[in-house]
Design an enzyme around this catalytic site. Structure first.
Site, PDB file in Angstrom:
ATOM      1  N   LYS A  82     -13.872 -13.730   4.073  1.00 45.38           N
ATOM      2  CA  LYS A  82     -12.586 -14.205   4.307  1.00 45.38           C
ATOM      3  C   LYS A  82     -12.205 -14.607   3.124  1.00 45.38           C
ATOM      4  O   LYS A  82     -12.784 -15.323   2.083  1.00 45.38           O
ATOM      5  CB  LYS A  82     -13.067 -15.513   5.253  1.00 45.38           C
ATOM      6  CG  LYS A  82     -11.997 -16.771   4.997  1.00 45.38           C
ATOM      7  CD  LYS A  82     -10.912 -16.623   5.589  1.00 45.38           C
ATOM      8  CE  LYS A  82      -9.949 -17.673   5.674  1.00 45.38           C
ATOM      9  NZ  LYS A  82      -9.594 -17.910   4.251  1.00 45.38           N
ATOM     10  N   GLU A 136      -7.410 -18.293   0.395  1.00 44.88           N
ATOM     11  CA  GLU A 136      -6.228 -17.978   0.368  1.00 44.88           C
ATOM     12  C   GLU A 136      -5.190 -18.229  -0.862  1.00 44.88           C
ATOM     13  O   GLU A 136      -3.912 -18.030  -0.857  1.00 44.88           O
ATOM     14  CB  GLU A 136      -5.451 -19.206   1.386  1.00 44.88           C
ATOM     15  CG  GLU A 136      -5.851 -20.646   0.911  1.00 44.88           C
ATOM     16  CD  GLU A 136      -5.764 -21.674   2.080  1.00 44.88           C
ATOM     17  OE1 GLU A 136      -6.416 -21.496   3.079  1.00 44.88           O
ATOM     18  OE2 GLU A 136      -5.282 -22.833   1.902  1.00 44.88           O
ATOM     19  N   GLY A 164     -17.844 -23.640  -2.938  1.00 42.52           N
ATOM     20  CA  GLY A 164     -16.618 -24.308  -2.936  1.00 42.52           C
ATOM     21  C   GLY A 164     -16.810 -26.112  -2.781  1.00 42.52           C
ATOM     22  O   GLY A 164     -17.849 -26.244  -3.260  1.00 42.52           O
ATOM     23  N   SER A 165     -15.745 -26.573  -1.897  1.00 39.68           N
ATOM     24  CA  SER A 165     -16.166 -28.028  -2.102  1.00 39.68           C
ATOM     25  C   SER A 165     -17.149 -28.599  -0.963  1.00 39.68           C
ATOM     26  O   SER A 165     -17.617 -27.794  -0.092  1.00 39.68           O
ATOM     27  CB  SER A 165     -14.747 -28.893  -1.525  1.00 39.68           C
ATOM     28  OG  SER A 165     -14.545 -28.788  -0.271  1.00 39.68           O
ATOM     29  N   GLY A 215     -17.652 -26.853   2.529  1.00 37.86           N
ATOM     30  CA  GLY A 215     -19.245 -26.497   2.788  1.00 37.86           C
ATOM     31  C   GLY A 215     -19.962 -27.045   3.927  1.00 37.86           C
ATOM     32  O   GLY A 215     -20.718 -26.433   4.607  1.00 37.86           O
ATOM     33  N   GLU A 255     -22.689 -23.022  -1.963  1.00 40.03           N
ATOM     34  CA  GLU A 255     -22.887 -24.034  -3.307  1.00 40.03           C
ATOM     35  C   GLU A 255     -21.778 -24.726  -3.585  1.00 40.03           C
ATOM     36  O   GLU A 255     -20.702 -24.232  -3.391  1.00 40.03           O
ATOM     37  CB  GLU A 255     -23.055 -22.710  -4.380  1.00 40.03           C
ATOM     38  CG  GLU A 255     -23.458 -23.043  -5.753  1.00 40.03           C
ATOM     39  CD  GLU A 255     -22.275 -23.278  -6.844  1.00 40.03           C
ATOM     40  OE1 GLU A 255     -21.551 -24.207  -6.904  1.00 40.03           O
ATOM     41  OE2 GLU A 255     -22.037 -22.149  -7.389  1.00 40.03           O
ATOM     42  N   CYS A 271     -18.299 -24.991 -11.592  1.00 32.52           N
ATOM     43  CA  CYS A 271     -19.149 -25.963 -10.776  1.00 32.52           C
ATOM     44  C   CYS A 271     -20.219 -26.674 -11.709  1.00 32.52           C
ATOM     45  O   CYS A 271     -20.862 -27.695 -11.362  1.00 32.52           O
ATOM     46  CB  CYS A 271     -19.796 -25.284  -9.764  1.00 32.52           C
ATOM     47  SG  CYS A 271     -20.623 -23.617 -10.325  1.00 32.52           S
ATOM     48  N   GLU A 296     -17.620 -36.325  -7.386  1.00 31.22           N
ATOM     49  CA  GLU A 296     -17.019 -35.437  -8.496  1.00 31.22           C
ATOM     50  C   GLU A 296     -15.476 -35.422  -8.624  1.00 31.22           C
ATOM     51  O   GLU A 296     -14.854 -35.475  -7.637  1.00 31.22           O
ATOM     52  CB  GLU A 296     -17.291 -33.852  -7.456  1.00 31.22           C
ATOM     53  CG  GLU A 296     -17.192 -32.719  -8.656  1.00 31.22           C
ATOM     54  CD  GLU A 296     -17.426 -31.524  -7.971  1.00 31.22           C
ATOM     55  OE1 GLU A 296     -17.808 -31.361  -6.801  1.00 31.22           O
ATOM     56  OE2 GLU A 296     -17.471 -30.431  -8.859  1.00 31.22           O
TER      57      GLU A 296
END
Lengths: 509, 509
Positions: free
Chosen positions: A183, A186, A240-241, A245, A264, A301, A392
């Site tokens: 995927k 975007e 990602g976030s 996630g 992750e 990250c 974060e």
């Protein structure tokens, strides 16, 4: 050439009517290509093709898979400047970074190719038969691993190459024998499509079954959710976030057949600096960390978002120096207006909490998606009292926590959520007093660094890139380094099996 | 002596007011002891103690943990006939089985003691520094494993010793360095308490921290749910039904911090028998399988509940012979009235489905919790058309599926849910035609047996006891054999670390 279409196996396809464009963040304008979101029909076809391809691909030899992975690396290089231009145009990251990340991606592909070109990685085990054992004979038993099935990989916003289309998740899943459906993220759909075209070319050139790879576009959660819920999909890779996630993890856990999600996610990567280190070389540390906090506009990250030190009369000077050095670095562009908006929102949220003080922040108007780096500070007591301060802030920001003593410092580490990394900056003379800190960190993180920076994740067998939740959804597995392959396989034992029917790697002990 | 109390660490405790008694299934009468269900206060105390104990226990050396595990084995033997009597009284299983299962449990404890008495099992990895590498130096990096934290283990109804209080889950978790809280199975609470007393004695004798082990009673889901939801609990081990295992998995997945659940659940363990094998030695196969289907009243997770063969003119005779031999074996007692009720309900459900025919079933009245073994048959087409026929009938029952040809046989395997085991009974001459069957089985099961029976799970390094969902909640991990330890640890990397601060096993390469 970027077409804006999906790859359903080898075939370019654009049956849908929903589309989006990517953005050039430096100029804050839309790029020209329209990317057509995959329809449910296309998603279904990609999943069916992957499932059919799996029947062949799972038995493809390691040597052939290595040829496929090396061919992907080669086809990526063939795309040359067109690909580098797409990357910089869609990410706002400089060309040097694009070239470096491409190099890393190529190296990852080749390291998985090397790994599977022999069978050692499978960790096969053998127990010989003992026919005359009492009271019961022991059968011959041999154990190897087998791939899980089709894997869905979500491209990451912050690594258009190394953690996206042909990044570590895809490379490791293909190496394991799992077809992959990507995927596309975007924010860099064009970069992703170009890399997908390289994978498709490599698959064709090395004789891989159609459906071993598909590539779907879409903005928002619809395409991704349909993929995660598809019964033919057997595992998911994501970077990602925490919010995204966790949403994917929740979907996968609620399926009739739950599937593993290797996500992750977030991390503030605590850095403990001892007073002695500050006294002896505070200025050098401040310089190094100003660099680490701002590198890649803080969009790693492993960005050091939290610095903890035990307060004394030198602490404030060090914090001020770190802050001055950080804001002295020229402001840089973030990946996307949404990422910039998230940075500003989260930075404001943390710095508005009780007791948090902004020490320095770049001032004045910044064009387009460039953002203001900032350093804030807070007392240990305030930090411990308010989990909102732990959140974060993805971007060039770091919070310095001043603990009143070493007990409080350990309590702060223990109060943290799971982290990818923890770092200790200390002097030789500190070592005998660091045991409690190392113990506390070991229990909260996946990697501990001594006198270094967390940014820069070496790709090697000893690397573990994954930590307790929410750093990762499954702390047992790494997303960097060759051990990442173990996310996509499971063990199978063969008992009393005739040699002819054993998998090749189990035939001889 | 069985007290009916909980162990909160070293301390016997019974603050609650809810209680239950166990049942002697052979006589269908209640045993005398009242077991007091743990209160939320006791659950909280056990979890806090486990969390405190973890800080010490995670750093206990492998040699000390081995001494602890060996001491548990020893204390279990000291309980001698009192323990064997509790086992047979609460389970209805014969003394020979109790002794055999105790032997297996002792052996498991000792095998984990052996495993952790050196550091090999950690699979440590080392990457040397390359200070002059271009463009960037490479740091020294070393990787080992660290225990997850307190683990909750649910006792299994069908293995009061080997998969319960001091069974494989507890032994492997303690070996890994994780404190364990056992939720005793309500059907054998007395057996469980005695084994718990052995663990507590062993912990005291070998100097383990208080809280390294606790033991809680309770009927129904309240105690278990509270444990799974407790923030100090970091992983769960379970052996039992799909319904209960999935409920635990769902709870754990919905936590703010999701935790791994290693649930070994249902399996019908398909057995494929070739027509040639039936022609050459049908009677011997029928004898062997009549034994395997009824051993332990069919209450094994590896019980062969599904036999598949390609139909020809010898098929019906074989099925009739298997059925006759199965019902000729004397009926045995099940573990509990609820287990008997479940058997009767599920057997009736499967045999009432369209096209399913009961070939033979023990007739006449059976006393107390003794049950009627049965064999049924169905066509491949009917089986494929109706997933209700696939359901597990836990007990001495097997369904024979007659496929019309080999393609249908492969389709039947592919239509099955995940399984712990698959078995092939075939002749030498069949081997060249078995590839598709082996491929299909490999994709559905965790262990494939050739010309054997699935019951009897060897405890050795090559054993994999776990399969795709719903056989297990996580197909990557085994619950039998020394590799079961990997459920309770996660990797940690140390970068550029001073030797003094490294874990012992990483100090020297």
């Amino acid at each position: 050439m970027i077409t804006g279409k999906n790859y359903i196996g080898n075939k370019l396809s654009a049956l849908g009517t929903i589309s989006h464009k990517t953005i050039n963040p430096k100029l804050n304008i839309e790029n020209t290509t329209e990317f057509i979101e995959a329809t449910f029909e296309e998603i279904e076809e990609a999943a069916q093709l992957a499932s059919e391809a799996f029947k062949v691909f799972r038995k493809v030899s390691g040597v052939q898979k290595a040829a496929f992975l090396n061919a992907i690396a080669n086809e990526i290089l063939v795309l040359d400047q067109e690909l580098i231009n797409a990357y910089t145009t869609e990410s706002g990251l400089p060309e040097g970074r694009a070239l470096g990340e491409r190099g890393r991606t190529i190296m990852q592909l080749k390291s998985f190719a090397d790994l599977v070109s022999n069978e050692d990685w499978k960790g096969n085990k053998f127990d010989a038969a003992i026919p005359d054992r009492q009271p019961l004979p022991k059968d011959d038993l041999r154990k190897t691993v087998t791939p899980l099935g089709p894997v869905v990989v979500f491209g990451a916003s912050n690594f258009p190459f190394a953690f996206s289309t042909a990044g570590g998740d895809t490379a490791s899943a293909l190496a394991a024998g799992c077809p992959v459906i990507v995927k596309a993220h975007e924010m860099h759909s064009g970069t992703s499509e170009l890399v997908a075209s390289a994978i498709i070319k490599a698959a064709e050139k090395t004789g891989m079954p159609n459906g071993v790879f598909s590539h779907l576009s879409g903005r928002g959660p619809i395409v991704g959710s349909a993929l995660v819920n598809h019964s033919k999909v057997k595992a998911v890779g994501f970077t990602g976030s925490i919010n995204a996630g966790r949403a994917i993890f929740n979907l996968a856990s609620k399926r009739e057949e739950p599937i593993p999600v290797y996500a992750e996610m977030g991390s503030i990567n605590p850095v403990i600096i001892t007073p002695l280190a500050i006294a002896n070389r505070g200025e050098a540390i401040a310089s190094t960390y100003a660099g680490s906090i701002t590198v890649g506009t803080g969009q790693f990250c492993t960005n050091p978002g939290l610095i903890i030190t035990t307060e004394n009369d030198k602490t404030e000077d060090f914090i001020q120096d770190l802050a001055n050095k950080t804001v002295a670095i020229e402001p840089q562009c973030m990946l996307h207006p949404n990422i910039k908006a998230g940075y500003n929102k989260n930075e404001a949220s943390v710095t508005s909490q009780e007791g948090v003080k902004t020490v320095a922040k770049i001032e004045g108007e910044l064009k387009n998606n460039f953002v203001a780096s900032a350093i804030a500070s807070v007392s240990g007591a305030n930090f411990l009292a308010n989990p909102k301060i732990h959140q974060e802030v993805f971007g060039p920001f770091s919070l310095v926590v001043k603990s009143k003593d070493e007990d409080q410092l350990v309590a702060i580490i223990e109060a943290l959520e799971g982290q990818l990394t923890g770092t200790i900056i200390a002097e030789k003379e500190d070592i005998e007093n660091l045991t409690d800190i190392v113990d506390a960190l070991t229990n909260r993180v996946g990697r501990i660094i001594f006198n270094g920076v967390p940014t820069g994740v070496e790709v090697c067998p000893s690397m573990h890139h994954g930590g307790p939740y929410p750093a990762s959804s499954d702390s047992k597995f790494t997303s960097v380094g060759v051990d990442a392959i173990y996310r996509w396989v499971r063990p199978v034992s063969y008992q009393s099996f005739p040699t002819e029917l054993l998998p090749e790697s189990l035939k001889n002990n």
